[in-house]
Scaffold this active site. Structure first.
Site, PDB file in Angstrom:
ATOM      1  N   ASP A 233       0.849  -1.193   0.000  1.00 21.90           N
ATOM      2  CA  ASP A 233       0.000   0.000   0.000  1.00 21.90           C
ATOM      3  C   ASP A 233       0.883   1.240   0.000  1.00 21.90           C
ATOM      4  OD1 ASP A 233      -2.412  -1.399   0.025  1.00 21.90           O
ATOM      5  OD2 ASP A 233      -2.355  -1.624   2.197  1.00 21.90           O
ATOM      6  N   HIS A 247       2.480  -5.403   3.119  1.00 25.32           N
ATOM      7  CA  HIS A 247       1.776  -6.581   3.630  1.00 25.32           C
ATOM      8  C   HIS A 247       2.371  -7.832   2.980  1.00 25.32           C
ATOM      9  CE1 HIS A 247      -1.847  -4.431   5.311  1.00 25.32           C
ATOM     10  NE2 HIS A 247      -1.568  -3.569   4.352  1.00 25.32           N
TER      11      HIS A 247
END
Length: 522
Positions: A233, A247
């Protein structure tokens, strides 16, 4: 993306993953040129850039007529008695990008409107950058930087204008899954670190088995399977808060999951890390850095630079640090420093040390480390990832994880709970889908390339860490020198192999060598 919730679908144009291709609406991808930059040659426009709409938003109907295969939050039992038959019976249509979905491009700018009302109401959207009409652009970000301009001035509490990388297949799964006949052209093959189960087609088959309609969203639900992959992100934000978050996953490509592997009953049993290791300036203790009239002023457009540093300074190395720089009004703004008890106050980037200290200080789980940390997601970055741009609201927890106090039953003064200034009562989808219907986000001037090649400055460096130098992001290829009279701020980078930024340190600090690749003003 954290706590990602399904976005609304059309009633007539039911937005789902379809694997056959319909003929009712021609698919014409909006152009979105971007630039590839090098320190030696400047920035060169990639005019072939286009975007395609995610299949989950598209109209899916019978191959024989215009009967919906999916309406509201339920499947047509006749057309879709099982996953394979559904894929054979249902065709995916082209999109009216501006009229139906509120997606428009102008030059190098992409605007995503939150609510669009035409024959039916559409809420939110998700698009992918393409290299051609049949394949996604694949970005390999190690030892590179990714830069874009963004305008979040019209994006209030409860909304998320997101730009991120997802380890999808370049062709959308077309070659791996024979029942997928639509491919990247029609936006198939989505995956992320939440292993979302609201995706209607996964691996070329309908996710209709065990489908459970959502109790909070009349147009969404969840199936038996999820779709997992590494996710970076780069930008999750509105005009009140912003975060960047890696992530990692234990799977090495887009992978269908089931049960505990999706985190169905235990969030942290998933093959992916759902929380990530986030840097949100407000959450990290600087409450005056990002927002209206603040250091990064969200009432105006600004530039976001993200650098992916490797342990050996090469594209074949392992990710060791993710750095953030902003540019606004011609001035470079280094990322805010950490101001959390128990954490090193010199930190202003994501490193393994930062993540370890953050999880300890906040009392969070170590899922990020357990799933491989920076080294884990580094493998996905080396293989290449797809650029995703979206605007969405959150039917799960109202986006409070991004811009408010979360969890809401925790002491808001405890470290890590306060993430932004938005009220805990804000972000309710049924409210903002009416009151904030005209909200939007605009991404523009996307640039990618060598470290310190995608942006320039005409003003001073302010606050924190690594600093700028060379080529402007716009116009024809141009080479420039370092910023005028550039002096690096304390704790910023001042040297190292390949570094061509400021080498002089601000008064009170001197340039100290950490290793051959990195020197810092201390």
């Amino acid at each position: 993306m954290f706590n990602k919730a399904a976005l609304i679908a059309l009633s007539y144009a039911a937005m789902v993953f379809g694997q056959q291709v319909g003929t009712n609406t021609a698919e014409t991808h909006p152009a979105l040129p971007w630039q590839k930059c090098t320190k030696s040659g400047g920035c060169v426009t990639q005019s072939s850039g286009k975007v395609t709409l995610d299949s989950n938003w598209r109209w899916l109907h019978s191959t024989k007529d215009l009967t919906n295969c999916y309406t509201g939050n339920t499947w047509d039992a006749t057309l879709c008695p099982d996953a394979t038959t559904c894929a054979s019976n249902c065709a995916l249509e082209g999109a009216d990008y501006s009229g139906t979905y509120g997606i428009t491009t102008s030059g190098n700018a992409l605007t995503l409107k939150f609510v669009t009302s035409s024959q039916q109401k559409n809420i939110g959207s998700r698009v992918y950058l393409m290299a051609s009409d049949t394949e996604y652009e694949m970005f390999k970000v190690l030892n590179q930087e990714f830069t874009f301009d963004v305008d979040v001035s019209n994006l209030p509490c409860g909304l998320n204008g997101a730009l991120y990388f997802s380890q999808m297949d370049a062709d959308g799964g077309l070659s791996r899954f024979p029942t997928n006949k639509a491919g990247a052209k029609y936006g198939t093959g989505y995956c992320d670190s939440q292993c979302p189960r609201d995706i209607k087609f996964i691996n070329g088959q309908a996710n209709s088995a065990g489908w459970s309609p959502s109790s909070s969203d009349a147009n969404a639900g969840s199936g038996q399977y999820g779709t997992c992959c590494n996710e970076m992100d780069v930008w999750e934000a509105n005009n009140n808060a912003a975060a960047f978050t890696p992530h990692p996953c234990t799977v090495t490509e887009q992978t269908r999951c089931e049960g505990d592997a999706c985190g169905t009953t235990d969030r942290y049993a998933s093959v992916c890390d759902p929380d990530g290791c986030d840097f949100n300036s407000f959450r990290m203790g600087d409450k005056t850095f990002y927002g209206a009239g603040m250091t990064v002023d969200t009432t105006k457009k600004f530039t976001v630079v993200t650098q992916f540093i490797t342990n050996d300074g090469t594209a074949t190395g392992t990710l060791s640090e993710i750095r953030r720089i902003y540019v606004q009004n011609g001035k470079v703004i280094q990322n805010s420093n950490v101001n959390i008890p128990g954490m090193d106050s010199t930190m202003n980037s994501i490193t393994s040390d930062f993540c370890t200290q953050q999880k300890t200080a906040f009392g969070d789980t170590t899922s990020f480390q357990d799933k491989g940390g920076l080294a884990g997601i580094s493998k996905g970055m080396a293989d290449g990832m797809v650029l995703v741009l979206s605007v969405w609201d959150d039917h799960a927890v109202n986006m409070l994880w991004l811009d408010s106090d979360y969890p809401t039953d925790a002491d808001p003064t405890a470290p890590g709970i306060a993430r932004g200034t938005c009220a805990t009562t804000s972000g309710v989808p049924t409210d903002i889908e009416t009151s904030e219907a005209n909200a939007s986000v605009t991404f523009s001037n996307i640039r990618f390339g060598d470290l310190n090649s995608t942006y320039s400055t005409t003003g001073a460096v302010t606050t924190g860490s690594p600093a700028p130098t060379t080529n402007p992001g716009g116009g024809s290829p141009t080479t420039t020198g370092s910023a005028p009279a550039a002096t690096q701020s304390k704790y910023g980078q001042c040297g190292g192999q390949g570094w061509n930024g400021p080498t002089a340190c601000a008064s009170g600090s001197t340039c100290k060598v950490s290793n051959q690749y990195y020197s810092q003003c201390l």
